[in-house]
Design an enzyme around this catalytic site. Structure first.
Site, PDB file in Angstrom:
ATOM      1  N   GLY A 100      -4.238  -5.173   6.820  1.00  0.00           N
ATOM      2  CA  GLY A 100      -5.256  -4.199   7.165  1.00  0.00           C
ATOM      3  C   GLY A 100      -6.162  -4.609   8.307  1.00  0.00           C
ATOM      4  O   GLY A 100      -6.565  -3.777   9.125  1.00  0.00           O
ATOM      5  N   GLY A 123      -9.660  -3.555   3.387  1.00  0.00           N
ATOM      6  CA  GLY A 123      -8.629  -3.460   4.415  1.00  0.00           C
ATOM      7  C   GLY A 123      -8.765  -2.152   5.175  1.00  0.00           C
ATOM      8  O   GLY A 123      -9.837  -1.543   5.245  1.00  0.00           O
ATOM      9  N   ASP A 124      -7.649  -1.715   5.719  1.00  0.00           N
ATOM     10  CA  ASP A 124      -7.642  -0.493   6.536  1.00  0.00           C
ATOM     11  C   ASP A 124      -7.576   0.794   5.704  1.00  0.00           C
ATOM     12  O   ASP A 124      -7.970   1.862   6.171  1.00  0.00           O
ATOM     13  CB  ASP A 124      -6.438  -0.521   7.483  1.00  0.00           C
ATOM     14  CG  ASP A 124      -5.117  -0.645   6.709  1.00  0.00           C
ATOM     15  OD1 ASP A 124      -5.050  -1.482   5.779  1.00  0.00           O
ATOM     16  OD2 ASP A 124      -4.168   0.086   7.017  1.00  0.00           O
ATOM     17  N   THR A 173       0.843  -1.190   0.000  1.00  0.00           N
ATOM     18  CA  THR A 173       0.000   0.000   0.000  1.00  0.00           C
ATOM     19  C   THR A 173       0.882   1.245   0.000  1.00  0.00           C
ATOM     20  O   THR A 173       1.872   1.287   0.721  1.00  0.00           O
ATOM     21  CB  THR A 173      -0.835   0.032   1.301  1.00  0.00           C
ATOM     22  OG1 THR A 173      -1.649  -1.125   1.318  1.00  0.00           O
ATOM     23  CG2 THR A 173      -1.689   1.280   1.403  1.00  0.00           C
TER      24      THR A 173
HETATM   25  N1  GLY Z   1      -3.134  -2.255   4.191  1.00  0.00           N
HETATM   26  C1  GLY Z   1      -3.882  -2.537   3.057  1.00  0.00           C
HETATM   27  C2  GLY Z   1      -4.839  -3.618   3.184  1.00  0.00           C
HETATM   28  O1  GLY Z   1      -4.753  -4.424   4.096  1.00  0.00           O
HETATM   29  O2  GLY Z   1      -5.708  -3.718   2.363  1.00  0.00           O
END
Ligand code: GLY
Length: 347
Positions: free
Chosen positions: A260, A236-237, A206
């Site tokens: 995430g 995700g996050d 990311t």
């Molecule tokens: N950090 C990105 C995701 O987990 O989608």
């Protein structure tokens, strides 16, 4: 045997060691008070920062900088950001992005397909709707209405190859990013690009970016295709304000990368900001939240990677990761640097 098992796993926190330093590999925490400043995740951040820097040195805002910066990564061919990235397990690339300015304005999109620049759609959500988040078909309809072209749904050649390989086993096996730590590359942009594992394994890269402009204002952005070969509909996050991204202009700005689900469960970026509000430096604040994740995950911490990058109002920057292998890019008037993050344990 996966990469982590081959390498073995040393949990330094179980030995009472919570921060591990390798001279010449690990960046010292910055104590400079600098503006403007831009910092972003991974080595892809070098190119992204360069675009953001053009905005900042021209006297532009941090908000414009973090949008234009990560658009560069959305255009690049890689495993984990933009339309050329790995698809979900049904063979579709779905993108998540978020953006936040210095006045608590924020916007995000998630599960967005066939739109090249999700970060710009997230900004339009922030600026042109009464909402914070649009997802899926609704997000795509909004993007089209705003003039974003609907791109082909075809996979990039690399992604198609990776997907075909993944289909042979269809196993969901996260691989954490530890490949690059063996290379002594501090301040060196010329090392390996993010990996797309030919056997269908996946990793996270990311791009998250935080910036401080000449006016002293902070902003942040985050964009990703999420976990390759994820379940259809998985988020995700990155599109979740407070998890993958948070900005409080009184305190600092934070972005996350990695697994995430484990960033979401601790409201990661927001938690880092709150530690900075209590006086912790960016790196210390990141470390405290990574340690919380490590404690929650117990032995399962060996199977994931989570990393944060933070800047504060003074222009100090710092990062911390669960494991070795994470780096972040910083650009100031002194130039562009790629810094190795400190971490809890080696895999
Ligand atoms: N950090 C990105 C995701 O987990 O989608």
């Amino acid at each position: 045997m996966n990469q982590m098992n081959r390498r073995g796993f040393i949990n330094l926190s179980s030995l009472g060691i919570t921060s591990f330093s390798i001279p010449n590999f690990i960046a010292k925490e910055s104590t400079e008070s600098i503006k403007p400043l831009v910092a972003s995740t991974w080595d892809a951040g070098i190119n992204a920062n360069a675009a953001a820097w053009k905005v900042l040195v021209a006297g532009g805002t941090a908000l414009d900088a973090v949008e234009q910066g990560v658009m560069v990564t959305e255009d690049e061919i890689g495993c984990c950001v933009g339309l050329a990235a790995n698809p979900d397990r049904d063979g579709h690339v779905t993108l998540d992005a978020s953006i936040m300015d210095h006045q608590y304005n924020c916007g995000s999109v998630a599960f967005l397909e066939r739109i090249k620049h999700p970060i710009s759609v997230a900004r339009r959500v922030m600026e042109k709707t009464p909402h914070v988040m649009l997802v899926g078909e609704g997000a795509q309809q909004f993007a089209i209405a705003e003039g974003f072209p609907l791109e082909s749904g075809a996979l990039s050649p690399d992604a198609q190859k990776a997907y075909d390989n993944w289909l042979k086993t269809s196993t969901y096996r996260p691989i954490i990013n530890v490949e690059r730590v063996s290379q002594p590359h501090q301040n060196d942009a010329a090392f390996a690009a993010p990996k797309r594992f030919a056997n269908g394994d996946w990793n996270h890269d990311t791009i998250g970016m935080v910036a401080l402009d000449k006016f002293g204002n902070l902003s942040g952005s985050c964009t990703t295709s999420g976990a390759g070969f994820k379940m259809r509909g998985r988020l995700g996050d990155s599109p979740i304000i407070g998890a993958g991204l948070y900005v409080d202009n009184e305190v600092g700005a934070v972005v996350a990368t990695g697994q995430g689900e484990d960033v979401i469960r601790v409201a990661g970026a927001s938690a880092v900001v709150e530690w900075m509000r209590q006086g912790k430096s960016p790196k210390e604040a990141c470390r405290l939240v990574v340690e919380k994740i490590n404690k929650i995950k117990k032995e399962k911490a060996a199977t994931i990677q989570v990393c944060f990058v933070a800047i504060n109002k003074k222009g100090e920057h710092g990062a911390f990761a669960l494991h070795n292998g994470f780096n972040y890019a910083v650009q100031t008037q002194e130039g562009s640097k790629l810094l190795e993050s400190s971490f809890i344990s080696i895999v």
